[in-house]
Design a protein around this motif. Sequence first.
Motif, short mmCIF file in Angstrom:
data_model
loop_
_atom_site.label_atom_id
_atom_site.label_comp_id
_atom_site.label_asym_id
_atom_site.label_seq_id
_atom_site.Cartn_x
_atom_site.Cartn_y
_atom_site.Cartn_z
N UNK A 28 33.28 37.62 45.24
CA UNK A 28 32.37 38.37 44.39
C UNK A 28 33.12 38.97 43.19
N UNK A 29 34.26 39.55 43.45
CA UNK A 29 35.00 40.21 42.36
C UNK A 29 35.56 39.17 41.39
N UNK A 30 35.98 38.03 41.92
CA UNK A 30 36.48 36.98 41.02
C UNK A 30 35.36 36.50 40.09
N UNK A 31 34.16 36.49 40.61
CA UNK A 31 33.03 36.00 39.82
C UNK A 31 32.45 37.08 38.90
N UNK A 32 32.37 38.29 39.42
CA UNK A 32 31.65 39.33 38.68
C UNK A 32 32.52 40.50 38.23
N UNK A 54 36.02 49.38 47.79
CA UNK A 54 37.01 49.73 46.78
C UNK A 54 38.39 49.89 47.40
N UNK A 55 38.42 50.57 48.54
CA UNK A 55 39.69 50.78 49.23
C UNK A 55 40.31 49.46 49.68
N UNK A 60 44.57 46.28 49.41
CA UNK A 60 44.95 45.10 50.17
C UNK A 60 44.67 43.77 49.47
N UNK A 61 43.51 43.64 48.89
CA UNK A 61 43.11 42.33 48.39
C UNK A 61 43.50 42.06 46.95
N UNK A 62 43.77 43.09 46.21
CA UNK A 62 44.13 42.94 44.80
C UNK A 62 45.23 41.90 44.64
N UNK A 63 45.07 40.96 43.72
CA UNK A 63 46.06 39.87 43.64
C UNK A 63 47.45 40.32 43.18
N UNK A 97 55.00 49.08 39.81
CA UNK A 97 54.08 47.94 39.71
C UNK A 97 53.92 47.20 41.03
N UNK A 98 52.68 46.95 41.39
CA UNK A 98 52.41 46.17 42.59
C UNK A 98 52.37 46.98 43.87
N UNK A 99 52.66 48.25 43.78
CA UNK A 99 52.60 49.10 44.98
C UNK A 99 51.41 50.04 44.88
#
Length: 339
Positions: A28-32, A54-55, A60-63, A97-99
Amino acid sequence: MGRSPCCEKNGLKKGPWTAEEDQKLIEYIQKNGYGNWRTLPKNAGLQRCGKSCRLRWTNYLRPDIKRGRFSFEEEETIIQLHSMLGNKWSAIAARLPGRTDNEIKNYWNTHIRKRLLRMGIDPVTHNPRLDLLDISSILSSSIYNQSHTNLFGIQQPAVNPELLRLAASLLSSQRNQSPNFIQENQFGNIPHQVQDQSHLLQLQNQDHQSLIQEIPSCVPYSGESSQLLEPNVDQLPSSFSHFNPDTCALNDWQSNLDNFIAIDNCGNYQQRVNDFDFSSHLSNLSTRSSSPALNSNSNSTYINGSSSTTEDEREISYCSNNNLFKYEYQEILDSNAFM
DNA sequence: AACACGGCCAACCGCCTGAAT
DNA sequence: CATTCAGGCGGTTGGCCGTGT
């Protein structure tokens, strides 16, 4: 009036996310894109509240999330930032960055905080732990046989009155001696005399903070910890050997312990004395690590293992700047007065 | 093998702030 | 201006897992 509720509170799933839920959220987030967390779960077909989504995404899922063990540089950054910002995890995370803030918070609570406590450093103030330093509160207790309340308001068993009488006696005798015994050390290191309980008791006459500032008075100090400077080895007393991780093998390192210098990456140095069994500490390291595990990256050319990779070697490295001196002082207190 | 224990960490809880109405 | 809530934050919890006995 006001906003409409974000979501139904009832009937929403809680607990660990399944792979299927993760996939729905990612797709969903990749698309919207993300942004409106209130409507996102419904649109994405998730039985979760927006907050949970959001959490899950941010933690966790953020690339761009970097996973895995924190590097030494990251740890050092966290400690430095925490000393300035306190528990502002999001502010700290913004500089790493990234944490995520959650990850840093967890890492602080499970690793760094405990380590600082073991080293006698208060993880909140980054100063020596007052509960260990506060001998004066014991001695000033007018009724020796009463139980003692420590700084945390916890009732502790009564202190041995004989021990306290001895301490008071020693303190009294020390008041007639030179108050400058610490400054008399030309190298600025903690004098061995501090091991002696009588000297320890003398310390209780001094303000803790002034003592801490007094100890490194003969030591070159480069100023702000954020400034990474090459150590000026020319300032080292000639009688001191120094340790260069680029060229020094572990055996050499250990054999030089009697005259060991620790230099942090700000260029401060300190002769290590063996007051707190530093030798055995390193021996333990050698049995668990086939190599010195030292590297020469960052700005630490001469250092007491702070660029190394094992847990215990890192432990030493936190004693940078004033904390180095605080640590040694604390260890001496700990091993002689409270064991 | 079974159990106890402790460490770790993902997720939740509750509070605060600022924006929307 | 008052009310309400989304978003963000720090604190806490609980389940999983590894280790020791």
